[in-house]
Design an enzyme around this catalytic site. Structure first.
Site, PDB file in Angstrom:
ATOM      1  NE  ARG A   1      20.181 -21.200  57.374  1.00  0.00           N
ATOM      2  CZ  ARG A   1      19.183 -21.873  57.930  1.00  0.00           C
ATOM      3  NH1 ARG A   1      19.279 -23.192  58.072  1.00  0.00           N
ATOM      4  NH2 ARG A   1      18.095 -21.260  58.345  1.00  0.00           N
TER       5      ARG A   1
ATOM      6  CB  CYS B   1      17.684 -19.989  54.709  1.00  0.00           C
ATOM      7  SG  CYS B   1      18.039 -18.220  54.602  1.00  0.00           S
TER       8      CYS B   1
ATOM      9  CG  ASP C   1      19.666 -20.474  61.842  1.00  0.00           C
ATOM     10  OD1 ASP C   1      20.519 -19.583  61.629  1.00  0.00           O
ATOM     11  OD2 ASP C   1      18.508 -20.223  62.190  1.00  0.00           O
TER      12      ASP C   1
HETATM   13  P1  4NP Z   1      19.066 -17.640  57.851  1.00  0.00           P
HETATM   14  O1  4NP Z   1      19.449 -17.347  59.378  1.00  0.00           O
HETATM   15  O2  4NP Z   1      17.772 -18.419  57.879  1.00  0.00           O
HETATM   16  O3  4NP Z   1      20.212 -18.482  57.379  1.00  0.00           O
HETATM   17  O4  4NP Z   1      18.962 -16.304  57.162  1.00  0.00           O
HETATM   18  C1  4NP Z   1      18.566 -16.693  60.248  1.00  0.00           C
HETATM   19  C2  4NP Z   1      18.529 -15.331  60.278  1.00  0.00           C
HETATM   20  C3  4NP Z   1      17.681 -14.676  61.159  1.00  0.00           C
HETATM   21  C4  4NP Z   1      16.880 -15.410  62.010  1.00  0.00           C
HETATM   22  C5  4NP Z   1      16.914 -16.798  61.966  1.00  0.00           C
HETATM   23  C6  4NP Z   1      17.751 -17.439  61.086  1.00  0.00           C
HETATM   24  N1  4NP Z   1      16.048 -14.750  62.945  1.00  0.00           N
HETATM   25  O5  4NP Z   1      15.381 -15.436  63.733  1.00  0.00           O
HETATM   26  O6  4NP Z   1      15.956 -13.518  62.936  1.00  0.00           O
END
Ligand code: 4NP
Length: 148
Positions: free
Chosen positions: A13, A7, A120
């Site tokens: 995720r 991800c 997300d």
């Molecule tokens: P992930 O969610 O891609 O599912 O781990 C996110 C976690 C952090 C960020 C974006 C998406 N961020 O911009 O810090």
């Protein structure tokens, strides 16, 4: 067989996808890992909301550590699952060869429904994480049926 879950942050995720798939497949035959296309959270534990929804479903992801996807992952893994189109496109651009590009899939391609992306959940509430868990769990169940 080696499977990498990807991800953006590798804190919401893909840690869930790693934990859920590991819980379904035999450790002897499958190596499962996760990583993020972004590098914002390297070394961190998963988001507390992911840890909690996993725990509620009997899965412990609390000792996972965030890492970034690297070019060597394309040689090391047989399949690389992206949670959304943005992750998918990033991986396709990173892939060293056409053969490596063919290893990249959208996770929800494994399910029958019309939803193609695991949304997300980072900026949303807890409900987002329950929905994400459900979507990933269904896809992982299909992966189990397909490969085990
Ligand atoms: P992930 O969610 O891609 O599912 O781990 C996110 C976690 C952090 C960020 C974006 C998406 N961020 O911009 O810090």
């Amino acid at each position: 067989m080696k499977i990498l879950m990807v991800c953006l942050g590798n804190i919401c995720r893909s840690p869930l996808a790693e934990g859920i798939l590991k819980s379904k497949l035999s450790k002897n035959r499958f190596y499962i890992d996760s990583a993020g296309t972004g590098g914002y959270h390297i070394g961190n534990r998963p988001d507390i909301r992911s840890i909690e929804i996993a725990k509620k479903n009997g899965i412990d992801i609390s000792s996972q550590k965030c890492r970034q996807v690297k070019t060597k992952d394309f040689a090391a893994f047989d399949l690389i699952y992206a949670m959304d189109y943005s992750n998918y496109n990033h991986l396709i651009e990173m892939a060293p060869s056409i053969k490596d590009q063919a290893k990249v899939r959208l996770l929800l391609e494994e399910t029958e429904g019309p939803i193609m992306e695991v949304p997300d959940p980072y900026y949303g509430g807890k409900d987002g994480f329950a929905n994400v868990f459900q979507l990933i769990d269904e896809a992982c169940q299909q992966i189990k049926i397909k490969f085990e």
